[in-house]
Write an enzyme that holds these catalytic residues in place. Structure first.
Site, PDB file in Angstrom:
ATOM      1  N   GLU A   1     -16.971 -11.752 -33.964  1.00  0.00           N
ATOM      2  CA  GLU A   1     -17.180 -10.155 -33.894  1.00  0.00           C
ATOM      3  C   GLU A   1     -16.960  -9.019 -33.305  1.00  0.00           C
ATOM      4  O   GLU A   1     -16.432  -8.017 -32.776  1.00  0.00           O
ATOM      5  CB  GLU A   1     -19.090 -10.249 -33.466  1.00  0.00           C
ATOM      6  CG  GLU A   1     -19.733  -9.017 -34.114  1.00  0.00           C
ATOM      7  CD  GLU A   1     -20.388  -8.970 -35.595  1.00  0.00           C
ATOM      8  OE1 GLU A   1     -19.671  -9.871 -36.115  1.00  0.00           O
ATOM      9  OE2 GLU A   1     -20.500  -7.803 -36.215  1.00  0.00           O
TER      10      GLU A   1
ATOM     11  N   HIS B   1     -12.443  -9.177 -39.492  1.00  0.00           N
ATOM     12  CA  HIS B   1     -12.438 -10.939 -39.708  1.00  0.00           C
ATOM     13  C   HIS B   1     -11.768 -11.578 -40.315  1.00  0.00           C
ATOM     14  O   HIS B   1     -11.324 -13.337 -39.674  1.00  0.00           O
ATOM     15  CB  HIS B   1     -14.571 -10.852 -40.062  1.00  0.00           C
ATOM     16  CG  HIS B   1     -15.323 -10.370 -39.536  1.00  0.00           C
ATOM     17  ND1 HIS B   1     -15.480 -10.868 -38.298  1.00  0.00           N
ATOM     18  CD2 HIS B   1     -16.012  -9.568 -39.750  1.00  0.00           C
ATOM     19  CE1 HIS B   1     -16.481 -10.635 -38.128  1.00  0.00           C
ATOM     20  NE2 HIS B   1     -17.644  -9.998 -38.695  1.00  0.00           N
TER      21      HIS B   1
ATOM     22  N   HIS C   1     -13.736  -3.702 -40.609  1.00  0.00           N
ATOM     23  CA  HIS C   1     -14.315  -4.195 -40.197  1.00  0.00           C
ATOM     24  C   HIS C   1     -14.658  -5.659 -40.917  1.00  0.00           C
ATOM     25  O   HIS C   1     -13.857  -6.425 -39.878  1.00  0.00           O
ATOM     26  CB  HIS C   1     -16.154  -4.282 -40.178  1.00  0.00           C
ATOM     27  CG  HIS C   1     -17.072  -4.787 -39.629  1.00  0.00           C
ATOM     28  ND1 HIS C   1     -17.293  -4.948 -38.516  1.00  0.00           N
ATOM     29  CD2 HIS C   1     -17.598  -5.765 -39.787  1.00  0.00           C
ATOM     30  CE1 HIS C   1     -17.733  -5.693 -37.200  1.00  0.00           C
ATOM     31  NE2 HIS C   1     -18.750  -6.518 -39.297  1.00  0.00           N
ATOM     32  N   GLU C   2     -14.366  -5.966 -42.568  1.00  0.00           N
ATOM     33  CA  GLU C   2     -14.111  -7.361 -42.995  1.00  0.00           C
ATOM     34  C   GLU C   2     -12.738  -7.704 -42.868  1.00  0.00           C
ATOM     35  O   GLU C   2     -12.796  -8.954 -42.137  1.00  0.00           O
ATOM     36  CB  GLU C   2     -14.734  -7.536 -44.347  1.00  0.00           C
ATOM     37  CG  GLU C   2     -16.395  -7.186 -44.046  1.00  0.00           C
ATOM     38  CD  GLU C   2     -17.540  -7.607 -43.524  1.00  0.00           C
ATOM     39  OE1 GLU C   2     -17.054  -8.755 -42.959  1.00  0.00           O
ATOM     40  OE2 GLU C   2     -18.207  -6.832 -43.392  1.00  0.00           O
TER      41      GLU C   2
END
EC number: 3.4.17.19
Lengths: 501, 501
Positions: free
Chosen positions: B294, B268, B264-265
């Site tokens: 997001e 980003h 997830h990170e």
């Protein structure tokens, strides 16, 4: 006046915070930053320093200091507020005297010079960096010229980091020290060389780091208010009085590299960590001078960390960490190995006795260049000549000679070297005073107890931060002015015994 | 005009550098800072943001933007300079509308509220934090009032992070999504629950971290321009386009925690790392909106990272890292475990399908509070009611209910939640477009090749940074406006197959 004083503190804290942020950016650059961050990071650090400089030279700060002048004079000279106003005024006045245009061109110049030095050193070709160093010399004189009224052109550069010190005072001090050190080195190096192979075995990094941290924790470095990381060159840095960090580097084939740099940097850190919390965020929350700072790193590294009582306690513990390497090596052999004196070329690797000769010759060469007695083109020859006369050894290359230290290639010529020997001199003087006050310090050290010494240093030196100048501090703490005698006594006694002179 | 533009860029870069420095101070606070640094660190971060705010609201910046207005209008609207001036003006105008006194009192208030929330949550007593939350609601309305002309009072708060979005548009979008999700969840949870014990065994931290880094390196996260560290809560942060970092946390009894937060990170981070270098130091060098940001974390985490092709490649590799835990677990069992759908109480632990229901209900409650239809004292009841109706489950305590998320207790009410579901919707829309352009993406993923997808995202989304608004970007990339259809298609297809609906 209370409101003006609060306004002054508020402005000073902003300046402090900008410098603290820049310090964290630099710490990260040396420890964890990925390579891709380099370009922007340089710019960001410069931006923060630039903004701090703008805030420090703000007219409104100057007016505030003017307004506070009569208030300051009404205070007892020994009061914290008087000290704060005095130190803030000193920093303001220094800053406003140097034009912003000079700072910009000089910092561009040093950035370039640094990069050229890296290449010139690798190529072992001083001529590549010589024109840059000539320009540095010009800029160093120009910087001094913004502070007219000095006796010696190096004085403003020295005074910047060692307030109150002058070339004249240092020449007298260092001249006398050199006169006594040269024959001591001569006498020692006439003896059979010490065998130090026991510390040149393979010592795994992880164990070295763990042992170093065990040692400094016991000395009093508080890991709740600091940490140690690895970096290419060891340093201490501070982000607040609650967050003071050190770095080290490890050589797996040399036990002394990480261990003594860890103790050295922990000495710097304990000084900062010992400053009274009431000074947080103000310019008083700093060590008082480069020399006094260096006295604390060297006191812990050398006077304590290379002493017999220290190793009485720690050597059995070190043997347990490295049983295959040190299990059969007795304490005396180890003690002699870590105190081996030899004629060598590299300042940062030098032992306690020869170290000061490396420093003093650099200091003398700086003064000669600033006075115009020595041209940069003749510097390598002058360097070799002084190594020959003082240390009896001559570098085969300029990389091992005049290009070995970063200092002249990353800052001014003048002001950067005196602190090392001043620190040694002061470490002897402070330690003698600590022993007078607490005669049992060394018995405690032999039991692994460092609290009495640490507490004495906190009470007498650390807590005051920048409230007293180095001269005032020495007078208060030792009852006398700066003197080489206690340090020479310490060296002479230790090495006469060790080398049976 | 060229000189004015350069002056604008110079000022914007200074502001950027102050924020970047503050970001590094925050990163350090969450990763390596010793506890003693906390007090000063909070102040230092605040100082940097304060200085950045002063620079952003400087009259001279406003005049510069005025001077550049006609130049901007003379440029092609698609040009970088026009975009830069537009985005800078937007940030300037937003900043000058909010009085400094409001920022000061609001940031004091949120700092206090956050601390009270920590205690209230631990004590499971909403009444402790209620008065603070009531004040937060008042402040949130006051903040909105500085931007008159809105249709809905939440609009300025939403527009701040998702430019162009409004409560009305989101209500329509989220209302339709909810209408379709509730029965899908219903249908899934009528099935036999999936057994996910295979991911709930003991997985040593070091191996989890190594596997996660192996995965994101292969996805395209460049460790020369970033790094991963541990922190209490995972986050992504950026110091420049060459230094973008992520953090994760590890639960040794749950394989999914670190792994999916890492992906997830990294999603980003890859967005930020993919922004064109020509925007470095300017406000264009940021993701364009919270929702689009997001969408990138969720695209990589869920659409890619929880897909069959992804695990076709990685599962044998994961089994090799954890042979005793997963050696006997087949790929299908593992795939079902990491995609288990269940009615649950905690948003951050929720699966892909129910997740949006958690978000939409918070969004609706925010609007109700801002409109004055819902009093803070009735919030816990309203919360329970919505969990009952949407998820068929009711929290036994307010800690597990209305106090579970930090958002309302550390910032405004309004503006913080919509991005999560917007991100999911956009991830579906962007991924569908990527597949249309490159029909073989999933075959490549099954071979462990992510280059085509990563390159497509860079070219179509990442490189542009903040040059296009989210609306413009969606239109450019997909040829249509924001729509829930591709996302609903994705969810329906995936979970109909998985649960044999």
């Amino acid at each position: 006046m209370e409101a003006r004083l609060q306004e002054l503190k508020k402005r000073l804290t902003e300046i402090n915070d900008l410098h603290a942020a820049a310090a964290l950016l630099s710490w990260d650059q040396s420890t964890y930053m990925p390579e891709g961050g380099a370009e922007a990071r340089g710019r960001q650090i410069a931006t923060l320093h630039q903004l701090a400089h703008e805030k420090l030279t703000d007219d409104r700060l100057g007016r505030l200091l003017d307004d506070l002048k009569s208030y300051e004079q009404s205070l007892p000279p020994d009061s914290d507020d008087a000290a704060l106003i005095r130190v803030a005024r000193r920093e303001y006045e220094r800053a406003v005297k140097v034009p912003a245009s000079f700072i910009a061109k000089f910092s561009n110049h040093t950035a370039t010079t640094y990069n050229v030095w890296v290449k010139a050193k690798a190529a072992d070709d001083f001529s590549l960096v010589r024109p840059y160093l000539e320009q540095t010399l010009e800029y160093s004189r120009e910087l001094a010229s913004f502070f007219p009224g000095y006796e010696h052109i190096a004085d403003p550069l020295i005074d910047y980091v060692d307030e109150g010190m002058t070339a004249k005072k240092l020449q007298a001090l260092f001249g006398e020290l050199r006169k006594r050190l040269v024959p001591l080195v001569q006498a020692i190096t006439e003896q059979e060389p010490v065998n130090d192979t026991c510390v040149r075995q393979h010592f795994p990094e992880r164990d070295q780091l763990a042992f170093g941290e065990l040692v400094i924790r016991q000395l009093g470095f508080d890991f709740r208010r600091g940490r140690q990381d690895k970096s290419p060159h060891p340093f201490m840095t501070k982000f607040s009085l609650g967050d003071v960090r050190i770095t080290t580097r490890v050589k797996e084939n040399d036990l002394t590299e990480a261990l003594f740099s860890t103790i050295h940097e922990a000495g710097h850190a304990m000084y900062e960590l010992g400053i009274s919390k009431k000074y947080e965020g103000t310019p008083l929350a700093n060590g008082t001078s480069s020399g006094v700072h260096e006295s604390q790193s060297r006191l812990w590294e050398n006077i304590v960390g290379r002493s017999r009582p220290f190793w009485r306690h720690f050597y059995p513990r070190l043997q347990k960490v490295f049983p295959s390497q040190l299990g059969d090596v007795d304490e005396e052999t180890f003690y002699r190995a870590i105190n081996k004196v030899e004629r060598s070329l590299i300042r940062t690797d030098a032992d306690e006795v020869t170290y000061n000769l490396h420093v003093i010759l650099r200091f003398d060469l700086e003064l000669a260049m600033l006075e115009g007695r020595l041209a940069v083109r003749n510097l390598p020859d002058a360097w070799r000549e002084r190594y020959r006369s003082d240390l009896g050894i001559v570098p085969a290359t300029d990389s091992m000679g005049v290009m070995q230290d970063v200092h002249w290639y990353a800052d001014t010529i003048g002001g950067a070297f005196q602190c090392y020997t001043l620190g040694n001199i002061l470490s002897g003087q402070f330690y003698a005073a600590a022993k007078r006050a607490n005669p049992h310090i060394e018995e405690e050290i032999a039991r692994g107890e460092f609290g009495t010494l640490h507490q004495w240093l906190k009470e007498n030196i650390y807590q005051h931060g920048k409230k007293y100048t180095a001269d005032e501090l020495v007078q208060r703490v030792t009852g006398e002015s700066l003197s080489i005698e206690p340090y020479m006594d310490y060296l002479t006694k230790k090495y006469t015994e060790l080398y049976e002179l």
